[in-house]
Structures are given as C-alpha cells and as structure tokens.
Design an enzyme around this catalytic site. Sequence first.
Site, mmCIF file in Angstrom:
data_model
loop_
_atom_site.group_PDB
_atom_site.id
_atom_site.type_symbol
_atom_site.label_atom_id
_atom_site.label_comp_id
_atom_site.label_asym_id
_atom_site.label_seq_id
_atom_site.Cartn_x
_atom_site.Cartn_y
_atom_site.Cartn_z
ATOM 1 C CG HIS A 1 2.804 2.057 17.642
ATOM 2 N ND1 HIS A 1 1.698 1.251 17.731
ATOM 3 C CD2 HIS A 1 2.690 2.684 16.442
ATOM 4 C CE1 HIS A 1 0.953 1.374 16.648
ATOM 5 N NE2 HIS A 1 1.545 2.246 15.838
ATOM 6 N N GLY B 1 0.858 -1.193 0.000
ATOM 7 C CA GLY B 1 0.000 0.000 0.000
ATOM 8 C C GLY B 1 0.887 1.234 0.000
ATOM 9 N NE ARG B 2 -2.243 5.742 2.389
ATOM 10 C CZ ARG B 2 -3.566 5.611 2.304
ATOM 11 N NH1 ARG B 2 -4.216 6.135 1.295
ATOM 12 N NH2 ARG B 2 -4.242 4.979 3.239
ATOM 13 C CB ILE B 3 3.454 2.436 4.747
ATOM 14 C CG1 ILE B 3 2.692 3.618 5.354
ATOM 15 C CG2 ILE B 3 4.756 2.182 5.518
ATOM 16 C CD1 ILE B 3 2.136 3.400 6.761
ATOM 17 C CB THR C 1 6.796 -0.393 10.916
ATOM 18 O OG1 THR C 1 6.581 -0.534 9.505
ATOM 19 C CG2 THR C 1 8.272 -0.470 11.205
ATOM 20 N NE ARG D 1 -2.698 -0.435 14.318
ATOM 21 C CZ ARG D 1 -2.175 0.715 13.917
ATOM 22 N NH1 ARG D 1 -0.870 0.822 13.697
ATOM 23 N NH2 ARG D 1 -2.944 1.778 13.757
ATOM 24 C CD GLU E 1 1.640 -1.274 19.993
ATOM 25 O OE1 GLU E 1 1.074 -0.158 19.991
ATOM 26 O OE2 GLU E 1 2.029 -1.852 18.973
HETATM 27 C C1 DGY Z 1 -1.074 4.742 12.468
HETATM 28 O O1 DGY Z 1 -1.262 5.896 12.069
HETATM 29 O O2 DGY Z 1 -1.891 3.840 12.271
HETATM 30 C C2 DGY Z 1 0.220 4.466 13.179
HETATM 31 O O3 DGY Z 1 0.272 3.202 13.703
HETATM 32 C C3 DGY Z 1 0.491 5.501 14.226
HETATM 33 O O4 DGY Z 1 0.867 6.636 13.574
#
Ligand code: DGY
Length: 332
Positions: free
Chosen positions: A286, A155-157, A236, A238, A267
């Site tokens: 996080h 996706g974007r990230i 990075t 969930r 968490e």
């Molecule tokens: C999100 O935006 O979902 C990140 O986990 C926290 O910035």
Amino acid sequence: MHQYKVFVTRQLPASLAPLEQIAEVEVWTEPQPPPHTLLMEQAIASDGLLCLLTDPIDSAMLSSATDLKVVSQMAVGYDNIDIETATHLGIPVGHTPGVLTNATADLTWALLMAAARRVVEGDRFTRSGQWNTWDPAGLLGLDLVGATLGIVGLGRIGTAVARRALGFDMHILYTSPNPKSPELEQELKARRVKLEELLAESDVVAVHTPLSPSTYHLFGDRQFQQMKSSAIFINTARGSIVDPAALHRALSTGAIAAAAIDVTDPEPIEVTNPLLTLKNLIITPHIGSASHATRKKMAQMAIANVIAGLKGERLPHCVNPDVYRQSVREER
Ligand code: DGY
C-alpha cells in the site's frame, strides 16, 4: 493551556506547529496503529482526531465522542470511517484528494509495466542463479503499445493513469457511474462501456474505484473468468474490491496471466497467505502515495482540515458537506 485537544494517530511527515498554536496535540508515536480501546478513549477526550486509513472510526466511537468537532483523515479514501454516523452527528470528516493523484498513477504504471514485462520474476530468477543463457523464449511478456487498457472508475487517479497510457498509444475503455465529458473522452480517446465488455476486451484491467458496499468484492470468479487469459490485473485502490480467493484461483488456473496489487484483503496480508506463493503476482505494501513530497502534502492538508474543523470553519476538503446543512450540527 489551549482550548482544544487533538489526538493524532501516528507521527506525520509534516510540521504540527500550525495545529499546536491552537490546540494541545497528542501524537501516538508507536509504529503500529493505536489499539481500538485507546483510540476510543482518545476520541472521547478530544475535540479533533487526525487519523489514518488503518484506524477504524466506527459508529460507537463517533457516538461516544460528544466533544468531537472534526475527524481528519490523511488519505483520499475514507472507507474506515462511518461517514453516515459522522454526518448524522454533524461531525465534518476531512480527507486529502488531488495531492496523491500523480504519485498513485505513477505507482499504478510501475506495477503495470513490472507485471507486463515480468520485472520482479526476472529479478528473482537472476538472484536464484537460474540465468544461465540468453533464452529466446525466456520470461516473455506483454507489449503495451497499442494494447487495450480497461479502467474501472475514471476518477482523478483513473484519469491520470489513462493520460499516461496515451504515451503508449493504448486504447482506453472505462466504467463509471456517469459518462465523462466528451472533451475528456476525446482527450483520452476513451470509451465508456459496461464492466462485462471492459473485462472481455482489455489486455490490462486497472481498478480505481473507491471501496463501498457496491464495490466490495466486485472482482470475483465470474469477473476473472470474463477476462482474457493473457490479461493483467492491477489494483491500487482498495483490497476488498477483490475477492482474494478468486484472485488466487484466477492466477493459479491461468484464467488471467498476471496481477500486480498494492492493496490486499486483509491488510497487511498474512505471510502465510497462499497469494504470496504465486510467481505471477506482484504485491506492494500500500505505497501508492508514498513519495516524500506527496506524503508531506497529504499531512499538511489533513492538518489544515483539522484546524478548520476546530475553528468551526468549513473544511477545505470535506467528505460529508451535508453536515453544514444540518440542524444537528447547531445543537453540538
Ligand atoms: C488513500 O489516500 O486513500 C491511499 O490509499 C493512501 O494514500
């Protein structure tokens, strides 16, 4: 006296002035999230809720909050919110996509490089007085140039992480429910494969998929066993996408070489969690989106979403646009 009341579940890194022009705003100023019962009371008494990923917004809360016109989350992920119920009740839910893409991709790369070159281990080694000489075989890591990076969720990230990998001439494999455009695949030199192939072929596996019922504990013993014993695992996204006991087994038995994670399940991670004893695991709290500019933009977007929701306008960034097609909304 304003017409609307809004509860904000933490102090935000942006000015609330635009919101205060149209609403009476109450901010929870403690460093910990508000207790669930208090959040419930506030939701019931409010027209708008501006919340964080640490606030469970469940079905009972949404159903009881009959005046609630909008829920605005200061995050891109929204797995803490019962979207199905919100949609059913005609409550639009806002989030903050896009603005945190680069910050999160940067942190992913910081973890990736730190794990590949054992930066955190090296720091601990130095501080504990073990640096006695230059050791030809000491703290050896993984070369990233030319290695294969497997991205679970382009996706974007995931895409921003892949773009950064181009500078390292890495080969990109990815999984995604749908193929990406040929142009993007060409730009990233990326190939869509099944998860099994990605796990077997990648030197680094990075998780960038949202948490959903279908990705809960997507990584368990079988998936770690399918990876190379020299591989590095990065998460990075969930914490609950990974079975933490399986990650512990994989790292302690040598099924994989190392991992670096910014998210845990639960968490925050308890200080007694056995994962914290592992040398080949880096854990950050996080902080994927934690740059000054990014957090400010996220807060501003969340404020803009809540303002639009109060005014009955379409949210600029709505998770559940189906609410705008529902007759139930008109009834509220
Ligand atoms: C999100 O935006 O979902 C990140 O986990 C926290 O910035």
